[in-house]
Design an enzyme around this catalytic site. Structure first.
Site, PDB file in Angstrom:
ATOM      1  N   GLU A 189       0.826  -1.215   0.000  1.00 48.55           N
ATOM      2  CA  GLU A 189       0.000   0.000   0.000  1.00 48.55           C
ATOM      3  C   GLU A 189       0.856   1.259   0.000  1.00 48.55           C
ATOM      4  O   GLU A 189       1.098   1.868   1.051  1.00 48.55           O
ATOM      5  CB  GLU A 189      -0.957   0.037   1.203  1.00 48.55           C
ATOM      6  CG  GLU A 189      -1.907   1.233   1.152  1.00 48.55           C
ATOM      7  CD  GLU A 189      -2.768   1.387   2.397  1.00 48.55           C
ATOM      8  OE1 GLU A 189      -3.609   2.298   2.423  1.00 48.55           O
ATOM      9  OE2 GLU A 189      -2.605   0.597   3.348  1.00 48.55           O
TER      10      GLU A 189
ATOM     11  N   LYS B 276      -2.845  -2.098  -2.800  1.00 42.51           N
ATOM     12  CA  LYS B 276      -3.883  -1.217  -2.260  1.00 42.51           C
ATOM     13  C   LYS B 276      -3.473   0.207  -2.590  1.00 42.51           C
ATOM     14  O   LYS B 276      -2.461   0.710  -2.085  1.00 42.51           O
ATOM     15  CB  LYS B 276      -4.050  -1.407  -0.748  1.00 42.51           C
ATOM     16  CG  LYS B 276      -5.166  -0.531  -0.159  1.00 42.51           C
ATOM     17  CD  LYS B 276      -5.523  -0.927   1.264  1.00 42.51           C
ATOM     18  CE  LYS B 276      -6.622  -0.028   1.818  1.00 42.51           C
ATOM     19  NZ  LYS B 276      -7.106  -0.459   3.145  1.00 42.51           N
TER      20      LYS B 276
END
Length: 295
Positions: free
Chosen positions: A176, A213
């Site tokens: 992420e 993500k």
């Protein structure tokens, strides 16, 4: 579910991943949003007890197990807790929801327009323990705040390096590198980040897969290629400060990305709601986020 069954559900499931991983630093804000003011606890243990009660209420809500939530990201204390009389990872899997664990230790100070993750010497021990508890994958977050190639490449390289450590433990990492949605140069910076991610994927050994993500891109469809990349199991989107309505509107313009929302899922839930009100509010949010994820 076996590990392979979990992998198949993550890869093809028509739904989204709930983010229930607020850590110690963000828990007071999450509790305030839930209608519990900071003076309601006197110790850290009491604070974590309150947030765990909120998460239990979510996990046990009838709508949470209706098939539209395919995964949930947990804070370590939540992973170690119970819900419905069982360990949280086991209870989630029982409801058809794949458990993930937040593993980063927070952010360093900003440098070159990015905040990298703090060192994590105990990562392998945490991953091995999580695997024994039935966790499928992990999540770790860094933040990019400007289109500085040095900072962007450094953040992405660190994500892949930590991801390699996680893969060696038999878990699937969610990488992420969040791009701050308020950054004025986001459109330019996200293209730099995409190139860095593609370079990292090319360097992954054949047969290995990661998840990504990412902030919903400024340019709709920018990450379409990542959603079909053979080394990417799934691409999920964070709400990044958008309201539920805003996040869902933007996400629906990016086919192949599914939601992994925290604020976007929880923003209208309140401690004071009756069980019927709570379940109705959560169900509406789940329906809305699911629709945007499968659009």
């Amino acid at each position: 579910m076996t590990f392979d069954e979990m992998r198949a559900r993550v890869a093809t499931g028509q739904g989204f991943i709930a983010a229930l991983d607020q850590s110690g630093g963000s828990t007071p804000k999450a509790l305030k949003g839930y209608g519990i003011e900071e003076g309601a606890w006197t110790t850290e243990d009491e604070m974590f007890g309150l947030i765990h009660a909120m998460r239990q209420r979510i996990i046990e809500s009838p709508c949470f197990g209706n098939g539209k939530v395919i995964g949930a990201i947990l804070f370590e204390k939540t992973m170690d807790g119970t819900s419905g009389g069982k360990s949280v990872p086991h209870r989630l899997a029982e409801r058809g929801i794949i458990p993930f664990l937040k593993v980063d230790k927070g952010l360093e100070d900003e440098r070159d327009g990015a905040q990298l993750m703090k060192p994590n010497p105990g990562l392998e021990d945490m991953c091995n323990r999580a695997r024994e508890l039935g966790v499928f994958g992990t999540k770790m977050r860094s933040v990019i705040k400007s289109a500085n190639p040095v900072g962007i490449k450094g953040a992405v390289a660190q994500q892949f390096a930590e991801g390699a450590r996680i893969l060696s433990c038999g878990l699937v990492p969610i990488l992420e590198p969040e791009y701050d949605i308020t950054a004025t140069d986001r459109a330019e910076g996200e293209k730099i980040m995409l190139a860095a991610i593609e370079e990292g994927l090319d360097a992954l050994p054949d047969g290995q897969q990661v998840m990504l993500k990412l902030s919903i891109p400024k340019e709709a469809g920018l990450y379409t290629g990542l959603t079909s990349h053979p080394k990417v199991l799934r691409v999920v989107a964070l709400s990044g400060g958008y309201s539920t309505d805003e996040a869902c509107e933007h996400l629906a313009q990016n086919p192949g990305m599914i939601a992994s929302f925290s604020r976007g899922l929880l923003q209208d839930l309140r401690h004071q709601q009756s069980d019927e009100e709570f379940d109705g509010t959560l169900s509406s949010a789940i329906d809305q986020i699911h629709a945007a994820s499968v659009a």
